[in-house]
Structure formats: C-alpha cells, structure tokens
Scaffold this active site. Structure first.
Site, PDB file in Angstrom:
ATOM      1  N   TYR A   2       0.741  -1.187  -0.046  1.00  5.16           N
ATOM      2  CA  TYR A   2      -0.037  -0.026  -0.184  1.00  5.16           C
ATOM      3  C   TYR A   2       0.702   1.291   0.013  1.00  5.16           C
ATOM      4  CZ  TYR A   2      -3.673  -3.312   1.450  1.00  5.16           C
ATOM      5  OH  TYR A   2      -4.642  -4.304   1.650  1.00  5.16           O
TER       6      TYR A   2
ATOM      7  N   HIS B  65      -4.175   6.627  -1.465  1.00  7.90           N
ATOM      8  CA  HIS B  65      -5.083   6.516  -0.038  1.00  7.90           C
ATOM      9  C   HIS B  65      -3.979   6.677   1.011  1.00  7.90           C
ATOM     10  CE1 HIS B  65      -9.080   6.150   1.587  1.00  7.90           C
ATOM     11  NE2 HIS B  65      -8.924   4.744   1.576  1.00  7.90           N
TER      12      HIS B  65
ATOM     13  N   PHE C 238      -5.342  -0.472   9.605  1.00  8.94           N
ATOM     14  CA  PHE C 238      -6.085  -0.462   8.397  1.00  8.94           C
ATOM     15  C   PHE C 238      -7.107   0.987   8.271  1.00  8.94           C
ATOM     16  CE2 PHE C 238      -4.176  -4.166   7.769  1.00  8.94           C
ATOM     17  CZ  PHE C 238      -3.588  -4.269   6.653  1.00  8.94           C
TER      18      PHE C 238
ATOM     19  N   ASN D 245      -9.861   1.767   7.925  1.00 12.80           N
ATOM     20  CA  ASN D 245     -11.457   1.762   8.252  1.00 12.80           C
ATOM     21  C   ASN D 245     -11.478   1.705   9.735  1.00 12.80           C
ATOM     22  OD1 ASN D 245     -11.732   1.554   5.423  1.00 12.80           O
ATOM     23  ND2 ASN D 245     -13.213  -0.274   5.796  1.00 12.80           N
TER      24      ASN D 245
ATOM     25  N   ASP E 293      -5.933  11.820   2.298  1.00  8.21           N
ATOM     26  CA  ASP E 293      -6.430  12.159   0.891  1.00  8.21           C
ATOM     27  C   ASP E 293      -7.728  12.656   0.548  1.00  8.21           C
ATOM     28  OD1 ASP E 293      -7.202   9.352   1.953  1.00  8.21           O
ATOM     29  OD2 ASP E 293      -8.147   9.131  -0.056  1.00  8.21           O
TER      30      ASP E 293
ATOM     31  N   ASN F 260     -13.735   6.637   4.825  1.00  6.02           N
ATOM     32  CA  ASN F 260     -13.856   5.674   5.898  1.00  6.02           C
ATOM     33  C   ASN F 260     -12.918   5.914   6.988  1.00  6.02           C
ATOM     34  OD1 ASN F 260     -15.816   4.352   4.746  1.00  6.02           O
ATOM     35  ND2 ASN F 260     -14.472   2.966   3.275  1.00  6.02           N
TER      36      ASN F 260
END
Length: 224
Positions: free
Chosen positions: A14, A19, A64, A66, A91, A112
């Site tokens: 990632y 993101h 993460f 969320n 972002d 989220n």
C-alpha cells in the site's frame, strides 16, 4: 502538545497508494524536522519531536484505514490530548491533485478513515485535506484510491509534501493561513516582473532542484 495523524494502510503493497498520502505527509515531517525513530504504539507507529515551541506526536495508525479511530482514540487518551489538538492528514477526492485545504470540524464526506475517527473521538479535530483528484465515477473510487501514484505524479506530489513539511511549524502554531500560503508558494513560486532579474534569479535554481531525489521519488524507484 498536538497529535499529527497520517491516514493510510500499513505494508509495502500500500506504500505508494493514493490512499496513503497521509502516511507520506507525516513521514516527511519526521524526516524534515529530525523527529525520533518510529516505534510501535497505540496500534500504530509513533514518532516524537518539536515544531517550533510545540511538542508533536506523529501517528500512523496500523489498524487499516477503516479502523483508524481505534488507534487515534488510544493515543489521545494516553496523552490527554483534546480532539481539537488533533490534526489529521488524509487524501481528498474532491480536490484536484496537488491542492490542499485545512478544515476544523465537519462531516466525514464518506471517507472511511474519517468516519472511524468520528466514531472514536468526535468531529472537532482539524483536517489537512490533500487533493488526489476524482476518478470520475463513484464506482471507480475504491480502485482509484488503492492504486499507486503514477511516476508522472511525482513532481507535484513532492512539491506538495515538501512544502507541507517545511511549513508544518506554522500549522503546529495554529496559523493555518500562513501554512497554506507557504505551501502555495512552494507549489507556484512567485516570479519577479523584471525580466533581466528573473533570468539571473532562475539560473541557480536548477541545480538546487536536481540536487537530490525527493523522498517520494526514492520511494517510486524502490518499488519500480
């Protein structure tokens, strides 16, 4: 004391995602201002230092995106920091690439990470909204934000992140207007109207720009 939070997802897969621009921002602040090495704490990674006269804790939640609020909630309870002294870098689809805005309080607009923060610490925190642009249709958003920045994005992204890091002491001091102006100058440098002076001043700028690779360009090279 203030808590600067960079939102993103942990792990190498990632690292270059759109993101993860929040992670990229706080990592550059730590590098620019000589913060302590990153260490595991609060279900994330923390680094400590000072921006001007203000003690700053940088946090990258590793829950993460969320579940970001879980990590941030632990941190503010430990340090007894008010939500108003939390500044979140994230972002922003509704801003063009390279644009940024600062906002105190308000809704999460479907993000989220912010939604999770609302659930755990309320909505009074400050946000630094980092524009990544919109893919054009809501059905394409998930794939877009979890896709890597292109090499063509490196120039504007480096200017944005470098300007943000250099101006971070103004943000820590609570002067968001000066912070935004400083970053804007980095993105669009003012040029003198006098042409002869402009030519003389522009000549030495080239080696400074090329002097070393930016952190983001080094990151791109690493994963190429």
């Amino acid at each position: 004391m203030k808590l600067f939070v960079g939102l993103g997802n942990p792990g190498a897969k990632y690292a270059r995602n759109r993101h993860n621009i929040g992670y990229i921002a706080v990592e550059r602040i730590a590098e620019e201002h000589g913060f302590s090495p990153w260490r595991k704490k609060f279900q994330g990674q923390v680094s400590e230092g000072r921006l001007g006269n203000v003690k700053i804790v940088l946090l990258k939640p590793e829950t993460f995106m969320n579940l970001s609020g879980q990590s941030v909630g632990e941190a503010i309870r430990f340090y007894k920091i008010a939500p108003e002294d939390v500044i979140v870098f994230h972002d922003e689809l509704d801003l063009a690439p390279g644009k940024l805005r600062v906002k105190q309080g308000g809704g999460h607009a479907g993000h989220n990470g912010l939604r999770s923060l609302h659930q755990h610490i309320g909505d009074a925190y400050e946000r630094v909204r980092l524009g990544i642009g919109h893919p054009g249709h809501k059905d394409r958003v998930a794939g877009y934000v979890l896709h890597d920045f292109a090499k063509a994005d490196a120039a504007w992204l480096d200017d944005l992140i470098s300007g943000l890091a250099e101006a971070a002491p103004m943000l820590a001091a609570g002067d968001s207007s000066k912070f935004l102006n400083a970053v804007a100058l980095r993105l669009s440098p003012q040029r003198k109207n006098n042409k002869p002076e402009s030519k003389r001043s522009e000549a030495p700028e080239k080696p400074e720009v090329q002097k070393q690779k930016s952190p983001f360009k080094r990151l791109l090279d690493k994963f190429s």
